[in-house]
Design a protein around this motif. Structure first.
Motif, mmCIF file in Angstrom:
data_model
loop_
_atom_site.group_PDB
_atom_site.id
_atom_site.type_symbol
_atom_site.label_atom_id
_atom_site.label_comp_id
_atom_site.label_asym_id
_atom_site.label_seq_id
_atom_site.Cartn_x
_atom_site.Cartn_y
_atom_site.Cartn_z
ATOM 1 N N ASP A 71 -56.697 9.002 51.887
ATOM 2 C CA ASP A 71 -55.244 9.186 51.994
ATOM 3 C C ASP A 71 -54.683 8.330 53.126
ATOM 4 O O ASP A 71 -53.605 8.618 53.648
ATOM 5 N N ILE A 88 -52.769 7.285 47.929
ATOM 6 C CA ILE A 88 -53.869 8.235 47.978
ATOM 7 C C ILE A 88 -54.720 8.096 46.728
ATOM 8 O O ILE A 88 -54.236 7.686 45.674
ATOM 9 N N MET A 143 -51.004 7.123 52.917
ATOM 10 C CA MET A 143 -49.859 8.041 52.957
ATOM 11 C C MET A 143 -49.050 7.732 54.210
ATOM 12 O O MET A 143 -49.570 7.793 55.337
ATOM 13 N N PRO A 146 -59.277 14.650 47.380
ATOM 14 C CA PRO A 146 -58.742 13.431 48.010
ATOM 15 C C PRO A 146 -59.840 12.678 48.753
ATOM 16 O O PRO A 146 -60.484 13.241 49.635
#
Lengths: 109, 114
Positions: free
Chosen positions: B57, B47, B60, B54
């Motif tokens: 991401d 991320i 992830m 953010p």
């Protein structure tokens, strides 16, 4: 997304010889190409970088070349020393850094 | 500056437990990254934050992973519940600005899930 390939995965050289690591990238929008050195138990540390408007850059025993047309760049270490033994990563930046798989360099005394 | 500070340096936990990794970026840096390093997959970006928000991401792995950046000087990466395949070294890195430039890495957190 960006895909960076790095070769070789391992490299063993005699002290005093040169070491060359090569990388290719896929995204023509990438404009920044750093090289990182990682010693055991530590995080990667920048050793040299090059931007897309430059073809070659040198810093003492380390040099990097970039061929934008072919989408490849290389790291050259001359007069290798035992302290050059480490894992080396190339990376390419479009809007984030994508790393190659790494090259474990061993300098034999 | 002390550089990017990560804690803990080592974490051993049992499968199913919650794990929280912490990062303090370099003061003044407004970009922060979490990476995972394994032998099989190398350095993977999990991320990327810019100005505590953010931005990407997509790395992830799954819903068990979450990351927060409540302020400019602190970020956490949480895994709940942890699994043995999460065992890896997790690095935090920070950078000044949004454009290309040097990213400074922390010493990493070695996570072992048994």
């Amino acid at each position: 997304g960006e895909n960076v390939e790095q070769h070789p995965s391992t490299l063993s050289v005699q002290e005093g010889d040169s070491a060359v690591i090569k990388c290719t990238y896929s995204d023509s929008a990438s404009n920044y190409f750093p090289w990182y050195k990682q010693e055991l138990g530590k995080g990667p540390q920048l050793i040299i970088d090059i931007r897309s408007n430059v073809g070659e850059k040198k810093d003492q025993r380390i040099a990097v070349t970039l061929n934008k047309t072919a989408k490849h760049f290389s790291l050259h270490i001359t007069e290798t020393q035992p302290e050059d033994s480490a894992v080396y990563f190339c990376a390419a930046h479009d809007y984030k850094l994508s790393f190659g798989a790494g090259t474990t360099v061993t300098v034999r005394a | 500056d002390a550089g990017v500070i990560q804690s803990p340096r080592h974490e051993v936990t049992e499968m199913g437990q919650e794990v929280t990794l912490r990062c303090k970026p370099i003061s003044g840096h407004n970009s922060l990254f979490w990476y995972r390093q394994t032998m099989m997959r190398g350095l993977e970006l999990l991320i990327y934050f810019n100005n505590n928000v953010p931005i990407d991401d997509s790395g992830m792995p799954e819903d068990r992973f979450s990351a927060k950046m409540p302020n400019a000087s602190f970020s956490t990466l949480k895994i709940q519940p942890s699994e043995p395949r999460d065992s890896a070294v997790y690095f935090c890195a920070s950078r000044d600005g949004i454009g290309p430039g040097e990213a400074f890495f922390g010493q990493g957190t070695r996570l072992t899930v048994v």
